[in-house]
Write a protein that holds these residues in place. Sequence first.
Motif, PDB file in Angstrom:
ATOM      1  N   PHE A  45       0.358  -1.495   0.190  1.00 42.62           N
ATOM      2  CA  PHE A  45       0.142   0.323   0.161  1.00 42.62           C
ATOM      3  C   PHE A  45       0.975   1.154   0.382  1.00 42.62           C
ATOM      4  CE2 PHE A  45      -2.758  -2.818   1.988  1.00 42.62           C
ATOM      5  CZ  PHE A  45      -4.061  -2.832   1.514  1.00 42.62           C
ATOM      6  N   THR A  91       2.491   6.231   6.553  1.00 43.81           N
ATOM      7  CA  THR A  91       2.362   5.079   5.706  1.00 43.81           C
ATOM      8  C   THR A  91       1.339   4.364   6.542  1.00 43.81           C
ATOM      9  OG1 THR A  91       3.806   4.517   7.450  1.00 43.81           O
ATOM     10  CG2 THR A  91       4.561   4.429   5.655  1.00 43.81           C
ATOM     11  N   PHE A 148      -2.886   3.398   5.842  1.00 38.90           N
ATOM     12  CA  PHE A 148      -3.650   1.555   5.328  1.00 38.90           C
ATOM     13  C   PHE A 148      -3.071   0.694   6.286  1.00 38.90           C
ATOM     14  CE2 PHE A 148      -3.743   4.271   1.114  1.00 38.90           C
ATOM     15  CZ  PHE A 148      -5.343   3.607   0.610  1.00 38.90           C
ATOM     16  N   HIS A 149      -2.431   1.364   7.466  1.00 43.04           N
ATOM     17  CA  HIS A 149      -2.826   0.279   8.333  1.00 43.04           C
ATOM     18  C   HIS A 149      -4.307  -0.641   8.383  1.00 43.04           C
ATOM     19  CE1 HIS A 149      -0.746  -1.029  12.708  1.00 43.04           C
ATOM     20  NE2 HIS A 149      -1.496  -1.405  12.372  1.00 43.04           N
ATOM     21  N   ALA A 168      -3.866  -3.315   6.083  1.00 47.37           N
ATOM     22  CA  ALA A 168      -3.115  -4.210   5.805  1.00 47.37           C
ATOM     23  C   ALA A 168      -3.122  -5.334   6.283  1.00 47.37           C
ATOM     24  CB  ALA A 168      -1.333  -3.240   6.276  1.00 47.37           C
ATOM     25  N   ARG A 221       3.362  -1.669   4.365  1.00 48.90           N
ATOM     26  CA  ARG A 221       3.068  -0.486   3.733  1.00 48.90           C
ATOM     27  C   ARG A 221       4.690   0.493   4.330  1.00 48.90           C
ATOM     28  NH1 ARG A 221       1.251   1.294   8.673  1.00 48.90           N
ATOM     29  NH2 ARG A 221       2.118   0.145  10.149  1.00 48.90           N
TER      30      ARG A 221
END
Length: 321
Positions: free
Chosen positions: A86, A97, A100-101, A104, A116
């Motif tokens: 991501f 980053t 999109f934790h 993911a 990520r």
Amino acid sequence: MRFLIVLMAAAALAAAARAEQAAHAAETVERAPAPAAAPAEQAPAPPAADNVKEFTYKKTPQGDLKILVHLPPDWKAADKRPAIVFFFGGAWRSGTTEQFHPQAAYFASRGLVAARADYRVQSRHATTPRECVEDAKSAVRWLRQKAADLGIDPARIIASGGSAGGHIAACTALVDGLDAKDEDAAVSSRPCALVLFNPVLDLTNLGAEARGASLPATREAAKEISPILYVKKDTPPMILFYGTEDRFVAQGRAMLARSKEIGNRAELFTAEGLPHGFFNRSPWTEITARQADVFLASLGHLKGDPAIGPPPGATQALKKE
């Protein structure tokens, strides 16, 4: 235990990030306000069982770039799993980053190795979108080079991202060249599929909607990194998500039309009446993750039914165009 991990990943998806929205406040393409009825959101807490490892995937003159790798619960180094990487949004100017934790963590709970990747942006590194694209290619290449250590099938690496991050993810699949000079170009930086959240696909005529973004200096530089100009017969399959009030939805529709014209697989889903960045908020975070899951399962990268759905009582739905 696996059921608990899936539940915790789902809980993380259910909370849209207040911090994530702050990071995107600087992104012009996300300036359209959220619907008035949208609830206040909490920053997502990572699932307790989230197994994340940090690596340096690239050294640049502006500093080292990190990649965070989420490993599935039953992961082994000897596995050959599909992977997804991501890339955050932020108008090529900002972002982190953390965006999109939740996605993911969810896809790791479904069996993917999920990463990520940080990349250079104007506010932190004084760089241009060209370097953003180069870094995205480096991240895909690094995952392929490290496949044997990370339990990844090197032939099944998926690229994903939102807005500017969706743009650079698309570039890894469609734009030739722009590889870092010190990397082994014999190792492909091309993904096998794309999951794109309101990506910018044509930088040649952005106009007023891109005020405040870090943009290429010339039209030729913009053309070089406009993925919609390079769709060809072997373009990887892709799924795209947009709000119908997103100024960039026309680019997504143009990508869909071009892909269908030459026989490529592309799917476009829209959220009625919503602006750029809609997927960052619940219930759309969950709804888009579920649809991406269905898409990846149809390609053989996931098995079984999605383990996420809209929150109780949510009636919103995506429309397939």
